[in-house]
Every structure is written in C-alpha cells, then in structure tokens.
Design a protein around this motif. Structure first.
Motif, PDB file in Angstrom:
ATOM      1  N   ILE A   1     -12.575  18.369   1.806  1.00  0.00           N
ATOM      2  CA  ILE A   1     -11.794  18.352   0.638  1.00  0.00           C
ATOM      3  C   ILE A   1     -12.738  17.556  -0.522  1.00  0.00           C
ATOM      4  O   ILE A   1     -13.123  16.282  -0.248  1.00  0.00           O
ATOM      5  N   GLY A   2     -12.748  18.176  -1.824  1.00  0.00           N
ATOM      6  CA  GLY A   2     -13.456  17.829  -2.761  1.00  0.00           C
ATOM      7  C   GLY A   2     -12.761  16.458  -3.475  1.00  0.00           C
ATOM      8  O   GLY A   2     -11.688  15.984  -3.242  1.00  0.00           O
ATOM      9  N   GLN A   3     -13.028  16.512  -4.787  1.00  0.00           N
ATOM     10  CA  GLN A   3     -12.477  15.322  -5.624  1.00  0.00           C
ATOM     11  C   GLN A   3     -11.599  15.776  -6.301  1.00  0.00           C
ATOM     12  O   GLN A   3     -11.724  16.795  -6.937  1.00  0.00           O
ATOM     13  N   ARG A   4     -10.558  15.026  -6.592  1.00  0.00           N
ATOM     14  CA  ARG A   4      -9.514  15.140  -7.886  1.00  0.00           C
ATOM     15  C   ARG A   4      -8.685  16.335  -7.203  1.00  0.00           C
ATOM     16  O   ARG A   4      -8.253  17.300  -8.316  1.00  0.00           O
ATOM     17  N   VAL A   5      -8.558  16.274  -5.987  1.00  0.00           N
ATOM     18  CA  VAL A   5      -7.505  17.487  -5.680  1.00  0.00           C
ATOM     19  C   VAL A   5      -6.159  16.805  -5.463  1.00  0.00           C
ATOM     20  O   VAL A   5      -5.764  16.051  -5.047  1.00  0.00           O
ATOM     21  N   LEU A   6      -5.108  17.598  -6.395  1.00  0.00           N
ATOM     22  CA  LEU A   6      -3.788  17.140  -6.072  1.00  0.00           C
ATOM     23  C   LEU A   6      -3.155  18.200  -5.283  1.00  0.00           C
ATOM     24  O   LEU A   6      -3.230  19.496  -5.414  1.00  0.00           O
ATOM     25  N   ILE A   7      -2.316  17.549  -4.197  1.00  0.00           N
ATOM     26  CA  ILE A   7      -1.348  18.307  -3.334  1.00  0.00           C
ATOM     27  C   ILE A   7      -0.164  17.767  -3.255  1.00  0.00           C
ATOM     28  O   ILE A   7       0.016  16.638  -2.930  1.00  0.00           O
ATOM     29  N   ARG A   8       0.786  18.634  -3.722  1.00  0.00           N
ATOM     30  CA  ARG A   8       2.109  18.162  -3.895  1.00  0.00           C
ATOM     31  C   ARG A   8       2.894  18.277  -2.470  1.00  0.00           C
ATOM     32  O   ARG A   8       2.387  18.404  -1.659  1.00  0.00           O
TER      33      ARG A   8
ATOM     34  N   LEU B   1       6.178  14.237   9.814  1.00  0.00           N
ATOM     35  CA  LEU B   1       6.690  13.149   9.464  1.00  0.00           C
ATOM     36  C   LEU B   1       6.379  12.414   8.551  1.00  0.00           C
ATOM     37  O   LEU B   1       6.959  11.682   7.853  1.00  0.00           O
ATOM     38  N   VAL B   2       5.104  12.686   7.819  1.00  0.00           N
ATOM     39  CA  VAL B   2       4.572  12.155   6.660  1.00  0.00           C
ATOM     40  C   VAL B   2       3.988  13.064   5.488  1.00  0.00           C
ATOM     41  O   VAL B   2       4.387  12.800   4.311  1.00  0.00           O
ATOM     42  N   PHE B   3       2.871  13.773   5.779  1.00  0.00           N
ATOM     43  CA  PHE B   3       2.274  14.937   5.029  1.00  0.00           C
ATOM     44  C   PHE B   3       3.205  15.591   3.954  1.00  0.00           C
ATOM     45  O   PHE B   3       3.013  15.623   2.964  1.00  0.00           O
ATOM     46  N   VAL B   4       4.310  16.074   4.564  1.00  0.00           N
ATOM     47  CA  VAL B   4       5.069  16.966   3.931  1.00  0.00           C
ATOM     48  C   VAL B   4       6.131  16.242   2.967  1.00  0.00           C
ATOM     49  O   VAL B   4       6.800  16.642   1.967  1.00  0.00           O
ATOM     50  N   ARG B   5       6.432  15.040   3.062  1.00  0.00           N
ATOM     51  CA  ARG B   5       7.577  14.303   2.634  1.00  0.00           C
ATOM     52  C   ARG B   5       7.096  13.791   0.986  1.00  0.00           C
ATOM     53  O   ARG B   5       6.084  13.766   0.761  1.00  0.00           O
ATOM     54  N   TRP B   6       8.230  14.006   0.372  1.00  0.00           N
ATOM     55  CA  TRP B   6       8.164  13.891  -1.299  1.00  0.00           C
ATOM     56  C   TRP B   6       7.620  12.215  -1.181  1.00  0.00           C
ATOM     57  O   TRP B   6       6.957  12.095  -2.458  1.00  0.00           O
ATOM     58  N   TRP B   7       8.099  11.431  -0.376  1.00  0.00           N
ATOM     59  CA  TRP B   7       7.644   9.823  -0.659  1.00  0.00           C
ATOM     60  C   TRP B   7       6.303   9.740  -0.421  1.00  0.00           C
ATOM     61  O   TRP B   7       5.698   8.550  -0.682  1.00  0.00           O
ATOM     62  N   PHE B   8       5.465  10.704   0.374  1.00  0.00           N
ATOM     63  CA  PHE B   8       4.155  10.148   0.503  1.00  0.00           C
ATOM     64  C   PHE B   8       3.306  10.464  -0.495  1.00  0.00           C
ATOM     65  O   PHE B   8       3.164  11.706  -1.148  1.00  0.00           O
ATOM     66  N   PRO B   9       2.508   9.473  -1.181  1.00  0.00           N
ATOM     67  CA  PRO B   9       1.792   9.859  -2.382  1.00  0.00           C
ATOM     68  C   PRO B   9       0.756  11.010  -2.366  1.00  0.00           C
ATOM     69  O   PRO B   9       0.079  10.967  -1.270  1.00  0.00           O
ATOM     70  N   ALA B  10       0.895  11.556  -3.089  1.00  0.00           N
ATOM     71  CA  ALA B  10      -0.124  12.895  -3.473  1.00  0.00           C
ATOM     72  C   ALA B  10      -1.664  12.546  -3.432  1.00  0.00           C
ATOM     73  O   ALA B  10      -2.258  13.294  -2.854  1.00  0.00           O
TER      74      ALA B  10
ATOM     75  N   GLY C   1       5.425  23.306  -1.733  1.00  0.00           N
ATOM     76  CA  GLY C   1       5.777  24.206  -0.627  1.00  0.00           C
ATOM     77  C   GLY C   1       4.944  25.077  -0.358  1.00  0.00           C
ATOM     78  O   GLY C   1       5.140  26.481   0.338  1.00  0.00           O
ATOM     79  N   ALA C   2       3.606  25.062  -1.009  1.00  0.00           N
ATOM     80  CA  ALA C   2       2.495  25.998  -0.501  1.00  0.00           C
ATOM     81  C   ALA C   2       2.483  25.822   0.955  1.00  0.00           C
ATOM     82  O   ALA C   2       2.434  24.719   1.628  1.00  0.00           O
ATOM     83  N   TRP C   3       2.129  27.118   1.564  1.00  0.00           N
ATOM     84  CA  TRP C   3       1.700  27.258   2.990  1.00  0.00           C
ATOM     85  C   TRP C   3       0.172  27.810   3.154  1.00  0.00           C
ATOM     86  O   TRP C   3       0.153  28.882   2.994  1.00  0.00           O
TER      87      TRP C   3
END
Length: 176
Positions: free
Chosen positions: A57-64, A34-43, A86-88
């Motif tokens: 999770i470390g620092q400065r991690v970018l998850i698209r 409902l939230v995590f995978v959505r484009w509108w949820f801030p990275a 789209g990574a799984w």
C-alpha cells in the motif's frame, strides 16, 4: 442448443492456491469482520493493517469503512488512492491499483469467475489492473482479467467485462 448439465458436487477448485496458510486466512477474516470494516476503526489505520497482512500500500491512501478485501497479500495500491464506503475487492487473484485512483462507494472489483463450460464449474480467475488516474465510480463492476486504462472512467453502475482504453469513459457498458 445443448443445455449444460452441472454437478457442483464435483467442484474441486483445482489449481487455485489461496497464497497463505489456513491460520493466516482465518486471522485475516477475523480482523476484517471484527475491526477493518467497522465505522469506528480509523481510516488512517486501515492501510497499516493491510500491510501487516502482506498488501503493498502506497502513501496517503484513504480506505473508508465497509471496504472488504478478500486477500490482502494479493493487493497492491499506489499513492494517493481513495477507496469508498462499501467497496469490495474480491481478489482471488492480484488486484493492482495505480496512483491517483478513485474506487467509489460500493464498487466491486472481482477477479474470480467460473468456467461456464465446465460441468463442475471450475475456477476461471484472472487479475485486475486499474492504471493511474482512473476512476471506478459508484456501484461499478470490474470483472476478472480487465485492465482499466490510465485516466479511464468506469461510470456508475457500469460493468467492465473487457479492457477499458486509456482515457475512455464506460457508461452502462458502452465506451465513449
């Protein structure tokens, strides 16, 4: 050659522990879908959400957007990591991602498998480790039990079914 007769009805999943209660699993799947995978949820909020469910999770991690993580409590990510759209991360067992790693678009890290010689197809799972500075390129697959060495590259659309040596480049299944 004898043909393996399977009876999937007999599958038990013996020995596999999901690591959290059914309530926590259900809560994660709801948040994921409902939230995590959505484009509108801030990275920038995705790492915090994973941490809330037990990921380290470390620092400065970018998850698209579109990234799927099966069990956050079985995920460890270093600093300055990028995980593309789209990574799984199908982490039935732990996935450890070192610092300065790029996991590109639609890559699959899959810790799960089955015993091919088991008539009931029981699990044959093992952890994955991606060492610092490695790159798992677009649509690449890293299978259970594999270590991708420091600075190694699993090239686009390649399948890593054995360890990839530090600094090696794997393209379409052949290390260079």
């Amino acid at each position: 050659m004898a043909i393996m007769e399977r009876s999937l009805r007999g599958f038990t999943g013996a020995g596999y522990d999901k690591g959290r209660t059914l309530l926590v699993q259900a809560a994660w799947f709801a948040v994921l879908r409902l939230v995590f995978v959505r484009w509108w949820f801030p990275a920038r909020w995705r790492p915090a959400l994973l941490r809330a469910f037990g990921a380290r999770i470390g620092q400065r991690v970018l998850i698209r957007h579109g990234v799927r993580v099966h069990w956050p409590w079985r995920l460890e990510v270093g600093d300055d990591v990028w995980i593309g759209e789209g990574a799984w991360l199908l982490n039935l067992e732990p996935i450890t991602i070192g610092s300065d790693v790029c996991v590109s678009q639609e890559a699959l890290l899959c810790t799960g498998s089955h015993q091919r010689r088991s008539s009931t197809f029981e699990f044959d799972n093992a952890p994955i480790r991606v060492e610092p500075g490695a790159w798992v390129a677009a649509r690449a697959v890293v299978l259970r039990g594999v270590t991708v060495g420091r600075g190694a590259v699993v090239g686009a659309a390649s399948v890593a079914h054995h360890d990839v040596a530090p600094g090696a480049v794997l393209t379409t299944g052949v290390a260079a």
